[in-house]
Design an enzyme around this catalytic site. Structure first.
Site, PDB file in Angstrom:
ATOM      1  CG  ASP A   5      13.055  12.723  56.078  1.00 54.06           C
ATOM      2  OD1 ASP A   5      12.303  11.823  55.687  1.00 54.06           O
ATOM      3  OD2 ASP A   5      13.604  13.527  55.306  1.00 54.06           O
TER       4      ASP A   5
ATOM      5  CG  HIS B 226      13.651  18.830  52.145  1.00 53.24           C
ATOM      6  ND1 HIS B 226      13.592  18.843  50.761  1.00 53.24           N
ATOM      7  CD2 HIS B 226      13.165  17.623  52.526  1.00 53.24           C
ATOM      8  CE1 HIS B 226      13.082  17.695  50.343  1.00 53.24           C
ATOM      9  NE2 HIS B 226      12.812  16.939  51.380  1.00 53.24           N
TER      10      HIS B 226
ATOM     11  CG  HIS C 215      15.490   8.673  47.736  1.00 53.81           C
ATOM     12  ND1 HIS C 215      14.581   9.641  48.100  1.00 53.81           N
ATOM     13  CD2 HIS C 215      14.905   8.014  46.688  1.00 53.81           C
ATOM     14  CE1 HIS C 215      13.522   9.569  47.337  1.00 53.81           C
ATOM     15  NE2 HIS C 215      13.691   8.580  46.471  1.00 53.81           N
TER      16      HIS C 215
END
EC number: 2.3.3.16
Length: 426
Positions: free
Chosen positions: A363, A306, A265
């Site tokens: 990210d 993703h 996560h």
């Protein structure tokens, strides 16, 4: 909302009519609540096909690469807004007027300090403890310091707790970093904006106060905006589930931090830097790209593609521009950052990655930006938690503002049937 019906037909039983609900946008939803009357319920591991709640806060269309906060596209918020205005929007449903924003910013600034005795709480942790371990403990402990506003049935108490959490998270995050470094903890400065204040508390010391770079503060603010909320993910669902039991807001946010800590996560941007360490240098890129393409090789390129966004991550576009601005501002000659930029170039041009939509995600870029600013890898998830707090508390407030039930998922039991203990057990 229930415009039509679906029928569930189980052999040998009368059909069960189920309402079909429609939201503002998004797919239709079959309401299965009446199934319990038949003695049956659904099986959905990971809740991939289950809407656990109704919400007006955030909408995601992963196929089209859309992320909306209260209807506003994330790209527009990142370009035209700032983090505290986005916080107001998430918490209240509408953008603030100039007067409302000024009042909101003033309220946040008036809550940035933490109880002085909280500093002694840090001394119970080892200096080499992971910052997320400290964050979980300290945020959970806030209920022992701010127990004057823990009545979750009182809207004013909920509001005060929300303000305190948004205001104090940067202070706690910076205190966590300073504690691990053995440096004095820096008090917040109310003459700085939210992002500037965080960077001040992170990197300044009592013996040297350096001015905060506007480019870096802007980049930090965008990272906060882009991580502010992301619908019913694991940590948000955890906060709602904890909140449904009547737990106090600080306990609920601590639960969210614990869920975010998981590498699947909140640890994704940290995993990007770990991957870059493993690759080592630009000379090794071809070897590792080949490993990533080999379906029999466990190696994965972190920060690409993703789970939700099947086309592109709308946040990544904003982060790429910000990443370029930060690297240009700092003029860093870092082999790891050079390696990251080379990987980005390959992923954007290699047919293998393009065909599979393995684009660099938020990210990937946020990890590079945070490293360039000088934030250690162990602090990445702490900053994610800092930014996501407003999303968590917005969902918590939304749930408590209307009728709700304590969360109680069911299970498909596959263990032993009832059996008796033997009489000759000795």
């Amino acid at each position: 909302m229930a415009d039509k019906k679906a029928q569930l037909i189980i052999e040998g039983n009368a059909p069960v009519e189920l309402p079909v609900l429609t939201g503002t946008v998004g797919p239709e939803v079959i309401d299965v609540r009446s199934l319990t009357a038949t003695g049956r319920f659904t099986f959905d591991p990971g809740f991939m096909s289950t809407a656990s709640c109704e919400s007006k806060i955030t909408y995601i269309d992963g196929d089209k690469g859309i992320l909306l906060h209260r209807g506003y596209p994330i790209e527009q918020l990142a370009e035209k807004s700032d983090y505290l205005e986005t916080c107001y929007l998430l918490l209240n449903g509408e953008l603030p007027s100039k007067e409302e924003k000024a009042q909101f910013v003033s309220t946040i600034k008036n809550h940035t300090m933490v109880h002085e005795q909280l500093k002694t709480f840090f001394n119970g942790f080892r200096r080499d403890a992971h910052p997320m371990a400290i964050m979980c403990g300290v945020v959970g402990a806030l209920s022992a310091f701010y127990h004057d506003s823990l009545d979750i049935k009182n809207p004013q108490h909920r509001e005060v707790s929300a303000m305190r959490l948004v205001a104090k998270m940067p202070t706690i995050a910076a205190m966590t970093y300073k504690y691990s470094m053995g440096q004095p903890m820096m008090y917040p400065r109310n003459d700085l904006n939210y992002a500037e204040n965080f960077l001040h508390m992170m990197f300044n010391t009592p013996c040297e106060i350096k001015p905060i770079s506007p480019v870096l503060a802007k980049a930090m603010d965008k990272i906060f905006i882009l991580h502010a909320d992301h619908e019913q993910n694991a940590s948000t669902s955890t906060v709602r589930l904890a909140g449904s039991s009547g737990a106090n807001p600080f306990a609920c946010i601590a639960a969210g931090i614990a869920a975010l800590w998981g590498p699947a996560h909140g640890g994704a941007n940290e995993a990007v830097l770990t991957m870059l360490d493993e690759i080592g240098s630009v000379e090794n890129i071809d070897k590792y790209v080949a490993k990533a393409k080999d379906k029999d090789d466990p190696f994965k390129l972190m920060g690409f593609g993703h789970r939700v966004y099947k086309n592109f991550d709308p946040r990544a576009k904003v982060m790429k521009q910000t990443c370029d601005e930060v690297l240009a501002e700092l003029g860093i000659n870092d082999p790891q950052l050079e390696l990251a930029m080379k990987l980005e170039e390959i992923a954007r041009n290699d047919p293998y990655f393009k065909e599979r939509n393995l684009y660099p995600n938020v990210d990937f870029y946020s990890g590079i930006i945070l490293k360039a600013i000088g934030i250690p890898t162990s602090m990445f998830t702490v900053i994610f938690a800092l930014a996501r707090t407003v999303g968590w508390i917005s969902h918590w407030k939304e749930m408590l503002s209307g009728p709700y039930k304590i969360g109680r998922p069911r299970q498909l039991y596959t263990g032993y049937e009832q059996r008796d203990l033997p009489d000759d057990r000795g």
